[in-house]
Design a protein around this motif. Sequence first.
Motif, PDB file in Angstrom:
ATOM      1  N   ALA A   1      88.705  44.299  63.133  1.00 32.42           N
ATOM      2  CA  ALA A   1      88.136  44.670  62.057  1.00 32.42           C
ATOM      3  C   ALA A   1      86.768  44.554  62.151  1.00 32.42           C
ATOM      4  CB  ALA A   1      88.527  43.625  60.746  1.00 32.42           C
ATOM      5  N   VAL A   2      86.125  45.837  61.955  1.00 35.84           N
ATOM      6  CA  VAL A   2      84.694  46.015  61.872  1.00 35.84           C
ATOM      7  C   VAL A   2      84.152  46.091  60.648  1.00 35.84           C
ATOM      8  CG1 VAL A   2      82.636  47.276  62.837  1.00 35.84           C
ATOM      9  CG2 VAL A   2      84.871  47.495  64.113  1.00 35.84           C
ATOM     10  N   ILE A   3      83.276  45.267  60.257  1.00 34.99           N
ATOM     11  CA  ILE A   3      82.666  44.917  59.054  1.00 34.99           C
ATOM     12  C   ILE A   3      81.122  45.134  58.955  1.00 34.99           C
ATOM     13  CG2 ILE A   3      82.551  43.719  56.902  1.00 34.99           C
ATOM     14  CD1 ILE A   3      84.986  41.966  57.894  1.00 34.99           C
ATOM     15  N   HIS A   4      80.727  46.281  58.308  1.00 34.98           N
ATOM     16  CA  HIS A   4      79.307  46.518  58.223  1.00 34.98           C
ATOM     17  C   HIS A   4      79.035  46.198  56.765  1.00 34.98           C
ATOM     18  CE1 HIS A   4      78.573  49.279  61.831  1.00 34.98           C
ATOM     19  NE2 HIS A   4      79.015  48.247  62.243  1.00 34.98           N
ATOM     20  N   HIS A   5      77.583  45.875  56.296  1.00 34.80           N
ATOM     21  CA  HIS A   5      77.259  45.303  54.912  1.00 34.80           C
ATOM     22  C   HIS A   5      76.155  46.083  54.414  1.00 34.80           C
ATOM     23  CE1 HIS A   5      73.938  42.746  55.795  1.00 34.80           C
ATOM     24  NE2 HIS A   5      74.264  42.797  57.168  1.00 34.80           N
ATOM     25  N   THR A   6      75.924  46.238  53.202  1.00 35.42           N
ATOM     26  CA  THR A   6      74.807  46.649  52.382  1.00 35.42           C
ATOM     27  C   THR A   6      73.701  45.784  52.826  1.00 35.42           C
ATOM     28  OG1 THR A   6      75.506  45.510  50.483  1.00 35.42           O
ATOM     29  CG2 THR A   6      76.357  47.801  50.774  1.00 35.42           C
ATOM     30  N   GLN A   7      72.519  46.344  52.398  1.00 42.64           N
ATOM     31  CA  GLN A   7      71.348  45.771  52.411  1.00 42.64           C
ATOM     32  C   GLN A   7      71.021  44.939  53.915  1.00 42.64           C
ATOM     33  OE1 GLN A   7      70.925  42.790  49.465  1.00 42.64           O
ATOM     34  NE2 GLN A   7      72.288  43.956  48.180  1.00 42.64           N
ATOM     35  N   CYS A   8      71.339  45.764  54.903  1.00 39.32           N
ATOM     36  CA  CYS A   8      71.369  45.114  56.288  1.00 39.32           C
ATOM     37  C   CYS A   8      70.051  45.098  56.637  1.00 39.32           C
ATOM     38  CB  CYS A   8      72.515  45.712  57.196  1.00 39.32           C
ATOM     39  SG  CYS A   8      72.516  44.973  58.745  1.00 39.32           S
ATOM     40  N   GLY A   9      69.530  43.943  57.307  1.00 39.97           N
ATOM     41  CA  GLY A   9      68.079  43.958  57.885  1.00 39.97           C
ATOM     42  C   GLY A   9      67.877  44.889  58.999  1.00 39.97           C
ATOM     43  N   THR A  10      68.937  45.581  59.584  1.00 42.82           N
ATOM     44  CA  THR A  10      68.737  46.549  60.572  1.00 42.82           C
ATOM     45  C   THR A  10      68.598  47.923  59.938  1.00 42.82           C
ATOM     46  OG1 THR A  10      71.122  47.063  60.756  1.00 42.82           O
ATOM     47  CG2 THR A  10      70.166  45.380  62.141  1.00 42.82           C
ATOM     48  N   GLY A  11      68.952  47.931  58.826  1.00 43.20           N
ATOM     49  CA  GLY A  11      68.577  49.342  58.033  1.00 43.20           C
ATOM     50  C   GLY A  11      67.186  49.734  58.171  1.00 43.20           C
ATOM     51  N   LEU A  12      66.278  48.986  58.202  1.00 45.61           N
ATOM     52  CA  LEU A  12      64.750  49.232  58.321  1.00 45.61           C
ATOM     53  C   LEU A  12      64.367  50.220  59.489  1.00 45.61           C
ATOM     54  CD1 LEU A  12      63.361  45.743  57.102  1.00 45.61           C
ATOM     55  CD2 LEU A  12      63.352  47.953  55.897  1.00 45.61           C
ATOM     56  N   LEU A  13      65.504  49.861  60.519  1.00 48.61           N
ATOM     57  CA  LEU A  13      65.271  50.448  61.841  1.00 48.61           C
ATOM     58  C   LEU A  13      65.303  51.912  61.870  1.00 48.61           C
ATOM     59  CD1 LEU A  13      66.912  47.617  64.175  1.00 48.61           C
ATOM     60  CD2 LEU A  13      64.269  48.391  64.052  1.00 48.61           C
ATOM     61  N   ALA A  14      66.081  52.371  60.762  1.00 49.30           N
ATOM     62  CA  ALA A  14      66.407  53.867  60.580  1.00 49.30           C
ATOM     63  C   ALA A  14      65.083  54.554  60.294  1.00 49.30           C
ATOM     64  CB  ALA A  14      67.419  54.166  59.682  1.00 49.30           C
ATOM     65  N   ASP A  15      63.995  53.999  60.061  1.00 47.61           N
ATOM     66  CA  ASP A  15      62.804  54.379  59.771  1.00 47.61           C
ATOM     67  C   ASP A  15      62.081  54.614  61.213  1.00 47.61           C
ATOM     68  OD1 ASP A  15      60.245  55.268  58.786  1.00 47.61           O
ATOM     69  OD2 ASP A  15      59.710  53.225  58.367  1.00 47.61           O
TER      70      ASP A  15
END
Length: 178
Positions: free
Chosen positions: A93-107
């Motif tokens: 089971a792969v579980i990703h989540h909202t508001q992930c701190g890694t999301g900033l790396l998309a910028d």
Amino acid sequence: MTRISPLLERNEQFARTYTPGTLGLPTSGLIVLTCLDHRVDPAIVLGLRLGDAPVIRNAGGRVSQAVIEDIAYLTFLADQIAGGDTPTRVEIAVIHHTQCGTGLLADPAFRHRAAEATHLAETTLAASAVADPRLTVAGDVERLRTAPLLADKVTVSGHVYDLATGRVTTTVDTRQAD
Ligand SMILES: [Zn+2]
């Protein structure tokens, strides 16, 4: 007194009623892959207890070569524990989540600054990014399903944990692979 002292006190409480167990198959039949975020603890969010499931955690809960290699070993170990003659597919089971701190790396600008500060490759940082968990979890489920090291050994499902509600939603069902 260090910061771990209060946790060691909690461990002392834990050890008082602890019952040791032998190495066996995880009772849930699952391997969980998720983010290392301290708001995303599968023992709390999914109610996992000792012996229920191996949990692999990294930044974002992303599938990397290291994750694939860990799972390859776990499937071999499960087969050995089961006796070696009845190979069963391990469910991941792969579980990703909202508001992930890694999301900033998309910028790209943020990623560039992070690469300069940490000396990590921008491509490595980009591979960790979870900006849209539905998208990244679908991609990572596919990566596990098609990993040559795991061929015919695993079934994989994908899920998104919403930090706003505490709810985990299945976004990719294992049946889509079969
Ligand atoms: Zn995260």
